[in-house]
Design a protein around this motif. Structure first.
Motif, PDB file in Angstrom:
ATOM      1  N   MET A   1      55.055  40.826 123.603  1.00 24.15           N
ATOM      2  CA  MET A   1      54.482  40.820 124.939  1.00 24.15           C
ATOM      3  C   MET A   1      55.524  41.279 125.958  1.00 24.15           C
ATOM      4  O   MET A   1      56.701  40.932 125.849  1.00 24.15           O
ATOM      5  N   LYS A   2      55.087  42.072 126.935  1.00 18.98           N
ATOM      6  CA  LYS A   2      56.013  42.577 127.946  1.00 18.98           C
ATOM      7  C   LYS A   2      56.569  41.444 128.798  1.00 18.98           C
ATOM      8  O   LYS A   2      55.847  40.522 129.167  1.00 18.98           O
ATOM      9  N   PRO A   3      57.877  41.515 129.149  1.00 20.36           N
ATOM     10  CA  PRO A   3      58.402  40.547 130.116  1.00 20.36           C
ATOM     11  C   PRO A   3      57.723  40.754 131.467  1.00 20.36           C
ATOM     12  O   PRO A   3      57.426  41.878 131.858  1.00 20.36           O
ATOM     13  N   ARG A   4      57.481  39.666 132.152  1.00 22.25           N
ATOM     14  CA  ARG A   4      56.710  39.705 133.398  1.00 22.25           C
ATOM     15  C   ARG A   4      57.645  39.381 134.569  1.00 22.25           C
ATOM     16  O   ARG A   4      58.516  38.500 134.456  1.00 22.25           O
ATOM     17  N   ALA A   5      57.464  40.072 135.687  1.00 22.36           N
ATOM     18  CA  ALA A   5      58.381  39.881 136.809  1.00 22.36           C
ATOM     19  C   ALA A   5      57.637  39.863 138.130  1.00 22.36           C
ATOM     20  O   ALA A   5      56.603  40.522 138.293  1.00 22.36           O
ATOM     21  N   VAL A   6      58.212  39.121 139.076  1.00 23.30           N
ATOM     22  CA  VAL A   6      57.878  39.231 140.494  1.00 23.30           C
ATOM     23  C   VAL A   6      59.061  39.914 141.158  1.00 23.30           C
ATOM     24  O   VAL A   6      60.221  39.542 140.935  1.00 23.30           O
ATOM     25  N   VAL A   7      58.777  40.918 141.989  1.00 24.68           N
ATOM     26  CA  VAL A   7      59.837  41.721 142.606  1.00 24.68           C
ATOM     27  C   VAL A   7      59.764  41.580 144.123  1.00 24.68           C
ATOM     28  O   VAL A   7      58.719  41.837 144.739  1.00 24.68           O
ATOM     29  N   PHE A   8      60.871  41.164 144.703  1.00 25.97           N
ATOM     30  CA  PHE A   8      61.061  41.158 146.151  1.00 25.97           C
ATOM     31  C   PHE A   8      61.881  42.405 146.476  1.00 25.97           C
ATOM     32  O   PHE A   8      63.011  42.551 145.964  1.00 25.97           O
ATOM     33  N   ALA A   9      61.362  43.305 147.310  1.00 28.21           N
ATOM     34  CA  ALA A   9      62.068  44.580 147.471  1.00 28.21           C
ATOM     35  C   ALA A   9      61.723  45.259 148.783  1.00 28.21           C
ATOM     36  O   ALA A   9      60.638  45.066 149.350  1.00 28.21           O
ATOM     37  N   TYR A  10      62.667  46.095 149.233  1.00 29.10           N
ATOM     38  CA  TYR A  10      62.484  46.903 150.442  1.00 29.10           C
ATOM     39  C   TYR A  10      63.499  48.039 150.374  1.00 29.10           C
ATOM     40  O   TYR A  10      64.441  48.006 149.577  1.00 29.10           O
ATOM     41  N   HIS A  11      63.301  49.056 151.196  1.00 29.22           N
ATOM     42  CA  HIS A  11      64.269  50.141 151.391  1.00 29.22           C
ATOM     43  C   HIS A  11      64.367  51.008 150.131  1.00 29.22           C
ATOM     44  O   HIS A  11      63.640  50.837 149.160  1.00 29.22           O
ATOM     45  N   ASN A  12      65.285  51.976 150.163  1.00 32.61           N
ATOM     46  CA  ASN A  12      65.420  52.923 149.048  1.00 32.61           C
ATOM     47  C   ASN A  12      65.863  52.253 147.752  1.00 32.61           C
ATOM     48  O   ASN A  12      65.422  52.637 146.663  1.00 32.61           O
ATOM     49  N   VAL A  13      66.768  51.287 147.854  1.00 33.11           N
ATOM     50  CA  VAL A  13      67.195  50.572 146.649  1.00 33.11           C
ATOM     51  C   VAL A  13      65.999  49.850 146.033  1.00 33.11           C
ATOM     52  O   VAL A  13      65.828  49.834 144.804  1.00 33.11           O
ATOM     53  N   GLY A  14      65.148  49.285 146.866  1.00 33.03           N
ATOM     54  CA  GLY A  14      63.952  48.637 146.353  1.00 33.03           C
ATOM     55  C   GLY A  14      63.029  49.598 145.643  1.00 33.03           C
ATOM     56  O   GLY A  14      62.481  49.295 144.576  1.00 33.03           O
ATOM     57  N   VAL A  15      62.850  50.791 146.212  1.00 35.12           N
ATOM     58  CA  VAL A  15      61.999  51.810 145.592  1.00 35.12           C
ATOM     59  C   VAL A  15      62.532  52.199 144.222  1.00 35.12           C
ATOM     60  O   VAL A  15      61.804  52.198 143.215  1.00 35.12           O
ATOM     61  N   ARG A  16      63.811  52.541 144.160  1.00 37.57           N
ATOM     62  CA  ARG A  16      64.368  53.049 142.904  1.00 37.57           C
ATOM     63  C   ARG A  16      64.424  51.965 141.830  1.00 37.57           C
ATOM     64  O   ARG A  16      64.145  52.227 140.654  1.00 37.57           O
ATOM     65  N   CYS A  17      64.803  50.751 142.220  1.00 38.23           N
ATOM     66  CA  CYS A  17      64.921  49.693 141.214  1.00 38.23           C
ATOM     67  C   CYS A  17      63.559  49.222 140.724  1.00 38.23           C
ATOM     68  O   CYS A  17      63.408  48.879 139.542  1.00 38.23           O
ATOM     69  N   GLN A  19      61.084  51.220 140.349  1.00 44.81           N
ATOM     70  CA  GLN A  19      60.718  52.272 139.407  1.00 44.81           C
ATOM     71  C   GLN A  19      61.457  52.127 138.080  1.00 44.81           C
ATOM     72  O   GLN A  19      60.917  52.439 137.016  1.00 44.81           O
ATOM     73  N   VAL A  20      62.695  51.622 138.117  1.00 43.15           N
ATOM     74  CA  VAL A  20      63.424  51.373 136.869  1.00 43.15           C
ATOM     75  C   VAL A  20      62.713  50.295 136.045  1.00 43.15           C
ATOM     76  O   VAL A  20      62.538  50.450 134.825  1.00 43.15           O
ATOM     77  N   LEU A  21      62.313  49.201 136.681  1.00 42.27           N
ATOM     78  CA  LEU A  21      61.611  48.142 135.949  1.00 42.27           C
ATOM     79  C   LEU A  21      60.353  48.685 135.279  1.00 42.27           C
ATOM     80  O   LEU A  21      60.085  48.395 134.104  1.00 42.27           O
ATOM     81  N   LEU A  22      59.593  49.477 136.015  1.00 45.59           N
ATOM     82  CA  LEU A  22      58.359  50.034 135.454  1.00 45.59           C
ATOM     83  C   LEU A  22      58.660  50.986 134.302  1.00 45.59           C
ATOM     84  O   LEU A  22      57.971  50.981 133.276  1.00 45.59           O
ATOM     85  N   ALA A  23      59.718  51.799 134.461  1.00 42.44           N
ATOM     86  CA  ALA A  23      60.076  52.745 133.399  1.00 42.44           C
ATOM     87  C   ALA A  23      60.557  52.036 132.141  1.00 42.44           C
ATOM     88  O   ALA A  23      60.380  52.548 131.023  1.00 42.44           O
ATOM     89  N   ARG A  24      61.153  50.853 132.314  1.00 45.94           N
ATOM     90  CA  ARG A  24      61.639  50.079 131.163  1.00 45.94           C
ATOM     91  C   ARG A  24      60.551  49.178 130.566  1.00 45.94           C
ATOM     92  O   ARG A  24      60.825  48.398 129.660  1.00 45.94           O
TER      93      ARG A  24
END
Length: 315
Positions: A1-17, A19-24
């Motif tokens: 089963m995929k690991p499940r996450a809640v993400v708190f994010a903003y700004h460019n670092v939030g966008v890129r990171c 996208q990394v979680l989704l890609a992984r």
């Protein structure tokens, strides 16, 4: 089963990171982000837009201590919580809702430059290196164990935005590299020795006021640290405010230095060029000077500067 996450994010670092979680292959069940402030210069990417493209639930609570936020996180049943440039501290009981841990990306090489706007502070202080750190979240800001770091250089003429662009890539690289081990429960958790660094607070637009009596290198670092799209380093001549948008430190021994050495600290025009003379008699050549007219910045030429300051000084 995929690991499940809640993400708190903003700004460019939030966008890129995010996208990394989704890609992984991480199952991002909920994204918590901010409403854009209409009074802020929004020059960065939208976390909410990325989440919407992927059909992820989005909430934008004004208060991270509210019961609604806790309820939303509980419903998401995360294994992990991640924070990527989210602007609020998360309460300890919220962090505890992720049984496999809560992790944050910070824009410095911890333990250095804990706290607010670390990239701007690093440029202001003349650092030659910074980076991004993935660390465990605790009740104290930027104090948890270090999971991974990536360093980037700060070149002598880099502005804070240019450094921030590098830090964004460093954040993405760090998370991409460390995430498989983190998800497998095998990532290192290294000591974060707070005695080896310092905590820095936020900065206000007024902190960009130039003190021309300071040494030129210090003034130049301020100009680089708050250059647009940040509010900019500014100086007042009479009733007129000028923003130094782009500049360069004049090398020691250059002909301009000799010409300006006997002038008092402040803005001057020499050979149809704008300069700032500093307290150590060194100069900064200003390639772009702004003046606010009708609420919007206008680029000012040397001749316009002379006209404006003449009328301002005699008004």
């Amino acid at each position: 089963m995929k690991p499940r996450a809640v993400v708190f994010a903003y700004h460019n670092v939030g966008v890129r990171c995010l996208q990394v979680l989704l890609a992984r292959g991480v199952d991002v069940a909920l994204v918590v982000t901010h409403e854009d402030n209409p009074n802020e210069n929004i020059w960065f990417g939208s976390v909410a837009a990325v989440a919407a493209e992927h059909g992820i639930e989005i909430i934008t609570p004004a208060d991270p201590n509210g019961d609604e936020l806790r309820a939303a996180v509980r419903r998401a049943q995360p294994d992990f919580i991640f924070s990527f440039y989210y602007r609020h501290m998360l309460p300890a009981d919220v962090l505890a809702l992720a049984p496999r841990g809560a992790y944050n990306v910070h824009g410095s090489l911890l333990p250095k430059y804990r706290g607010r706007v670390p990239t701007n502070w690093a440029v202001l202080n003349g650092e030659t290196e910074t980076g991004a750190t993935l660390h465990e979240m605790t009740a104290k800001p930027d104090a948890g164990a270090i999971v991974g770091q990536t360093s980037v250089p700060i070149l002598p003429d880099d502005t804070a935005q240019q450094v921030f662009d590098k830090v964004t890539v460093a954040a993405e690289q760090t998370l991409w590299r460390v995430l498989p081990a983190l998800l497998a429960g095998a990532a290192p958790h290294l000591p974060n020795d707070l005695a080896q660094g310092s905590y820095y607070g936020g900065r206000k637009p007024e902190d960009g006021r130039i003190d021309w009596a300071q040494p030129a290198e210090r003034v130049y670092n301020l100009i680089r640290a708050v250059a647009p799209p940040y509010p900019g380093a500014f100086t007042d001549v009479g009733n007129t405010r000028f923003i130094v948008a782009r500049a360069r430190l004049v090398p020691v021994g250059a002909s301009a230095s000799a010409t300006l050495a006997n002038l008092p600290p402040g803005l001057h025009v020499s050979d149809n060029a704008l300069f700032g003379v500093c307290g150590d008699a060194r100069a900064i050549k200003i390639s772009e000077l702004w003046c606010a007219q009708d609420g919007r910045p206008l680029v000012i030429t040397p001749s316009q500067f002379l006209q404006l300051t003449h009328s301002s000084r005699h008004s």
